[in-house]
Write an enzyme that holds these catalytic residues in place. Structure first.
Site, short mmCIF file in Angstrom:
data_model
loop_
_atom_site.label_atom_id
_atom_site.label_comp_id
_atom_site.label_asym_id
_atom_site.label_seq_id
_atom_site.Cartn_x
_atom_site.Cartn_y
_atom_site.Cartn_z
N LYS A 107 53.20 27.45 36.52
CA LYS A 107 52.17 26.67 37.08
C LYS A 107 51.86 25.55 36.55
O LYS A 107 51.65 24.42 37.34
CB LYS A 107 50.85 27.71 37.26
CG LYS A 107 51.07 29.00 38.01
CD LYS A 107 49.74 29.52 38.49
CE LYS A 107 48.79 30.03 36.99
NZ LYS A 107 49.48 31.38 36.34
N CYS B 208 34.09 36.77 37.31
CA CYS B 208 35.09 36.77 36.21
C CYS B 208 34.85 36.85 34.87
O CYS B 208 35.49 37.82 34.07
CB CYS B 208 36.28 35.58 36.74
SG CYS B 208 36.04 33.97 35.42
N MET B 209 33.78 36.49 34.32
CA MET B 209 33.61 36.24 32.85
C MET B 209 32.10 36.63 32.68
O MET B 209 31.60 36.88 31.32
CB MET B 209 33.63 34.81 32.48
CG MET B 209 35.11 34.43 32.32
SD MET B 209 36.35 35.50 31.77
CE MET B 209 35.72 35.55 29.92
N MET C 225 40.27 40.30 32.60
CA MET C 225 39.63 40.88 33.91
C MET C 225 39.59 42.60 33.98
O MET C 225 38.62 43.01 34.46
CB MET C 225 40.24 40.54 35.12
CG MET C 225 40.10 39.08 35.58
SD MET C 225 38.27 38.51 35.61
CE MET C 225 38.25 37.60 34.18
N GLY D 125 39.41 33.16 32.23
CA GLY D 125 40.44 33.08 33.24
C GLY D 125 40.41 31.53 33.72
O GLY D 125 41.39 31.14 34.13
N GLN D 126 39.07 30.93 34.01
CA GLN D 126 39.33 29.70 34.61
C GLN D 126 39.21 28.57 33.66
O GLN D 126 39.05 28.55 32.72
CB GLN D 126 38.19 29.46 35.38
CG GLN D 126 37.93 30.61 36.78
CD GLN D 126 36.88 30.33 37.86
OE1 GLN D 126 36.89 29.21 38.62
NE2 GLN D 126 35.77 31.02 37.84
#
Lengths: 244, 794, 76
Positions: free
Chosen positions: B77, B161-162, B336, B373-374
């Protein structure tokens, strides 16, 4: 798993059955032994050509282990025809004259471009892969092999363990339109004068193993005419940051 | 010129060229290409890339060899991140839905429309933000909501998510974010993955560990998961657990450490205290004694844990053996699997607790490492506090001191900041989806840099109803026509990544900066500009909240003594707005020891890990290991460790007891299978960027459902067959992949969520953790059946 | 008659060494770039070329010598 094996207690009804089974078994074994002996006798009969111990003799029904690679036989003869031995990377004569054309070079550059978003991007994989583990990648790409007329190039960068982190296969040609135009392959290096060693026109980041593409087993079109010289960067230098 | 002269001239030319080359080292020299640094747009690893631009376009990407995070390596990616800007259907004009159709309008009209919606009823206007917001964007939005609108209605997608990681940190250490950093990966002897697949999700970090093996180092990897993944292939032990098994396992390890006496007695004695859930439950819980803790943990015998979790007693003992061995350095990784969990706070606390109790903490390599994650869930959502209850720098609106501090920095009258938290994500969307008469008091949501139409759980309940209610208005700032954009009432085309200045904060507390490198297409404009333009328009309409206590405009940006009209796009880049906002935001960062350095320091560096503390000689020093005397400047000499935000106010971290509880929805006769959802290497989140990149889309063109061969046989479905997966909430049609990339056990399905044509979030449930409010995407009850002809064509 | 293309790294304040080098008939000096000086060296054969290059490295005022290439008329 209780109750196994059945116990042999005296007077137990199972005793008799077991004894009967044993008798039958011995009888069967005996008959088999006899039958086998006869066969063996015949076989031994064929081999025995003189008294005393005989040296091992090559026979049509018993090839030597080492010969098996060369023999195309039985249901797996295809395997031997294409030859697992053929997978050994070729060591061509390093002093043999190299014949490669501009056309081959151009075709090669184009083929490389198709698999890369821009010059320097990790190429996409043109074949199916093992989804779960990366061990199989190294089996061909560690040394590089030629198989069925295709080259699986040696990994041009240091060996990382998680191959599929950067290299993904192309499962479909139906891809979205994207107007990105990646920087092209920079073309040939420059020569200070005719006959001078050309500079390396591309970044050597992730391309530190020159022999992978340019070596004797490398890609036709950009192969070096002097694969016997192993210290490439002694004469060929990059432009710009030497540490890149 | 004779031959000899030619020779001489050429030789000299070569020498001169070489002299020039050696004298001025530069990035890969390709004619006309300019290189500059930026953090990658994608995951929370925060790799640095070198972006090559030419003629106003990105033309190449290279891993940045000077970056400590990735040392020149990227993942697939990252190598293709530059292509994300160039999908053919970029949004380039503002659009307003008129008579059911999205029609182009001007920016002035669009901004006025936003102001109109605010003025309709400021209390019912909310901003739904993102862990992909840059830090200045998040700060501008947070200030707009907390200082101007004062309704506290702002929450980020990071809630999904967090959030549980955050509450786990707060409950354990009293302050958010990991104590260690990526350096731990270079030193650990054992790596424990808790429901985590870093080979695909944080590939560069995973490589950092497994490539140590090719240098001859021994790293033992233990994969605790509910299905086999690509990470399992590199692990030494795979411990297959049932959903919620992680809670039992962590308790089981604590139990064995107590029983064997192999916990770190000195560390526990000096630096920890014990907590248990309070009644009624609070995040701080209730203090308990060590004896009480031992009493409660006694029931988690290996036999019971094996029964609850599905792992063998032997495997549990293996874990206890490792944690009981002080000579080993153990790092736990999770993401996650532990966060999207109805016991998310509990399991986070328990894993921290296992590390604290066994003393595997505070030495390089000994670390409970929550992975983010982000790219900026840490930097923006968590640190800037873009949550309905938070203030920048780790403050909360419910705390009067924190409110006073914010009012001082923002120059607001005392009592300006609203002490009542707004609605968390699930609640926010629920209230947006309900009519006003039924308590639906949110009438407008402005969604920025995220795709809730695809990523919210139980979409049928949380998203769809609002689209049928004309009184509800959805504003979306995005770059491509996503599920959310297609359903929006007002669409604002936005600049993406290196089309604007920006800053991100990655998973190891590293704040990173980049400059704008290429122009955005058409009329797309920076998200930050959009927020400031709305603020200005509100101000010009006389909205009281946009003035501070001296009547000055709240978002005044000054350069050389003069105000710069940054709300006017033509002047937006007359000044570095990022720098201006960041310098103001910085003032909040000292309060909880998350000190940030001046903006210019981040320009020079490949990121700096906070707290960044200025040294006597003027240089700025980052902190790699917090709370530990050897590296954290806020720990006094002789203390060893100091958890200076301890909830027990005595410098101690909390080891929690949390009982096991089963998942809220388990398979039954009607819905006999577990459904787990997640990600794949090739796609980022909802795929709005990566599905427009040919190499990534081409590698993973569509979603699928992973089915165990036995289940497939029993259900009579074959490889590639499109089937229906459904739950009590909804269904989707999806192709079967047997023996695919992951291997779920019998009775479990897995579906990735990147594919907008197969919305798995119609099926998932929105049950959430009681403290973090984070929903559980990882487990619900579903069934799989053959599709009808109508379902296949419809 | 090999011609060697060299880059000499000179110590700061190179006026004196430049003067010395420019008086040698078998050296041809290029333009100074920073502290680096490209030069060419003519030698009767390979062995003497190697000896001369080593000697250059020992010269006061020269901190380093890089050999860029060795050019032979015969090769053309």
């Amino acid at each position: 798993m209780s109750g196994w094996p059945p116990s042999l207690r005296p007077g137990h009804p199972a005793d008799r059955l077991v004894l009967l089974a044993a008798v039958i078994g011995v009888a069967a074994a005996g008959m088999g032994f006899v039958a086998g002996m006869r066969g063996t006798e015949a076989y031994v009969g064929r081999l025995r050509v003189s008294g005393g111990p005989t040296p091992p003799v090559a026979s049509d029904s018993m090839p030597r282990y080492g010969d098996m690679g060369q023999r195309a036989r039985g249901p797996n003869s295809d395997l031997y025809v294409n030859g697992l031995t053929g997978l050994v990377p070729p060591t061509p004569d390093p002093f043999a004259p190299l014949v490669q054309t501009e056309a081959e070079r151009d075709a090669l550059i184009e083929a490389r471009r198709e698999r890369r978003a821009y010059d320097g991007a990790p190429p996409t994989i043109p074949h199916a892969i093992d989804e779960r583990s990366t061990g199989s990648c190294r089996s061909c790409h560690d040394q590089g092999v030629r198989i069925a007329g295709k080259t699986a190039p040696r990994i041009p960068h240091e060996p990382f363990t998680n191959c599929t982190q950067c290299h993904v296969p192309r499962r479909t040609d139906s891809v979205p339109q994207n107007t990105f135009s990646g920087v092209a392959s920079p073309g040939a290096g420059t020569r200070a004068w005719p006959g001078a060693p050309p500079t390396i026109p591309h970044s050597t980041r992730m391309r530190g193993e020159c022999a992978s593409c340019h070596g004797a087993g490398g890609l036709l079109g950009i192969r070096t005419p002097h694969p016997y010289r192993e210290s490439c960067t002694q004469c060929h230098v990059t432009q710009g940051d030497p540490a890149r | 010129m004779d031959r000899r002269d030619f020779l001489m001239a050429s030789a000299l030319a070569a020498a001169t060229a070489a002299a020039k080359g050696v004298a001025a080292p530069e990035p890969p020299s390709i004619e006309g290409v300019r290189w500059a640094k930026a953090p990658c747009r994608f995951c929370g690893t925060g790799c640095h890339v070198q972006v090559g631009t030419k003629g106003g376009k990105v033309v190449a990407i290279a891993g940045d060899p000077k970056a400590e995070v990735n040392k020149g390596l990227l993942c697939v990616k990252g190598y293709h991140v530059g292509l994300a800007l160039y999908g053919k259907d970029r949004l380039t004009t503002p659009l307003l839905r008129k008579n059911g159709k999205l029609t182009p309008i001007s920016w002035d009209e669009a901004i006025q429309k936003v102001v109109e919606r605010i003025q309709l009823d400021p209390k019912g206007f909310a901003i739904y933000g993102s862990g992909q917001w840059t830090i200045p964007e998040g700060y501008a939005a947070n200030k707009l909501v907390k200082a101007a609108l004062r309704n506290n209605q702002i929450d980020p997608n990071a809630r999904l998510c967090m959030a549980s990681a955050v509450t786990g940190f707060l409950a354990t250490y009293g302050v958010d974010e990991p104590a260690g950093c990526y350096d731990d990966l270079d030193r650990c002897d054992v790596l424990v993955l808790w429901g985590n697949n870093p080979a695909e999700m944080h590939p560069v970090l995973f490589s950092r560990v497994i490539d140590r093996r090719s240098r001859g180092e021994k790293v033992t990897i233990i994969d605790i998961g509910t299905r086999r993944t690509r990470s399992t292939g590199h692990a030494d032990h795979y411990l297959e657990m049932k959903p919620h098994g992680d809670v039992a396992i962590a308790n089981g390890i604590l139990h064995l450490l107590v029983q064997r006496g192999t916990y770190d007695k000195e560390f526990v004695e000096r630096h920890t205290a014990f907590r248990a859930p309070a009644n009624p439950p609070t995040l701080e819980g209730a203090p308990i004694s060590f004896d009480e803790f031992k009493r409660r943990i006694a029931e988690y015998t290996p036999e019971k844990v094996s029964r609850l979790s599905g792992i063998s007693e032997q495997d549990l003992r293996l874990l206890a053996d490792l944690f009981g061995n002080k000579k080993l350095r153990i790092t736990s990784l999770w993401c996650m699997g532990m966060n999207q969990h109805t016991l998310g706070t509990a399991i986070n606390c328990l894993v921290h607790g296992v590390h604290l109790f066994s003393g595997h903490f505070g030495r390089p390599g000994d670390a409970p490492t929550s992975l983010t994650g982000q790219p900026s869930a840490c930097g923006t959502a968590r640190e800037v506090g873009t949550l309905c209850h938070a203030l920048p720098g780790g403050g909360v609106v419910t705390n009067p001191e924190h409110r006073q501090h914010a009012e001082a920095i923002w120059n607001l009258a005392a009592g300006s900041v609203n002490p009542k938290p707004g609605y968390h994500t699930v609640e926010l969307w629920k209230r947006f989806s309900k009519p006003k008469s039924q308590g639906g008091d949110i009438h407008t949501i402005w969604s920025m840099v995220t795709n809730p139409g695809q990523s919210l759980p139980n979409r049928n309940a949380l998203f769809d109803p609002s689209r049928k209610d004309p009184s509800k208005f959805l504003i979306v700032s995005d770059v491509y026509p996503t599920e959310t954009v297609r359903a929006a009432d007002l669409v604002l085309p936005s600049a993406l990544w290196v089309e604007k200045n920006g800053m991100f904060g990655n998973s190891e507390r590293r704040t990173q900066q980049w400059f704008k490198m290429v122009p955005p297409p058409g009329q797309a404009r920076d998200d930050c500009w959009q927020l400031l333009a709305v603020a200005r328009a509100l101000h010009e309409a006389g909205f009281a909240g946009t003035r501070d206590k001296d009547g000055q405009y709240l978002f005044r940006i000054v350069k050389d003594g003069k105000e710069v009209p940054v709300w006017d796009w033509r002047h937006y880049y007359d000044v570095n707005v990022d720098e201006q906002l960041f310098e103001e935001y910085r003032k909040f960062s000292r309060a909880k020891h998350k000190d940030l350095a001046p903006y210019q320091e981040y320009v020079k560096a490949r990121g700096l890990r906070w707290p960044v503390v200025q040294q006597a000689n003027g240089t700025w020093r980052e902190t790699r290991f917090r709370f530990a005397e050897f590296d954290d400047p806020y720990v006094a000499k002789g203390k060893g460790f100091d958890f200076y935000h301890s909830t027990s106010k005595d410098g101690r971290a909390q080891i929690w007891f949390h009982p096991y509880a089963p998942p809220p929805e388990v398979p039954d006769a009607e819905y006999p299978l577990w459904l787990c959802t997640g990600r794949v290497l090739e796609h980022w989140h909802t795929g709005s960027l990566t599905r427009r990149i040919p190499q990534l889309h081409g590698a993973m063109p569509a979603a699928y459902v992973e089915v165990h061969p036995e289940d497939a046989q029993r259900l009579g479905v074959s490889q590639g067959e499109r089937v229906v997966v459904e739950s009590r909430r909804g269904k989707l049609v999806v192709p079967v992949w047997i023996n695919g990339r992951g291997a779920p056990p019998v009775g479990t399905l897995f579906i990735p969520f990147f594919d907008e044509t197969m919305l798995v979030n119609r099926v998932t449930l929105e049950a959430h953790d009681p403290f973090s409010k984070q929903p559980d995407y990882k487990k619900c009850a579903a069934r799989l059946r053959k599709a009808t002809a109508q379902e296949l064509t419809g | 008659m090999p011609v060697s293309a060299l880059v000499l790294t000179l110590s700061p304040d190179p006026a004196e060494v430049l003067c010395r080098l420019s008086s040698r008939s078998n050296l041809h000096l290029g333009e100074l770039i920073g502290d680096r000086l490209p030069i060419t060296l003519e030698s009767p054969d390979v062995r003497s070329a190697a000896r001369e290059i080593e000697a250059l490295a020992e010269e006061s005022g020269v901190s380093h010598v890089d050999l860029i290439g060795a050019y032979y008329e015969e090769d053309l």
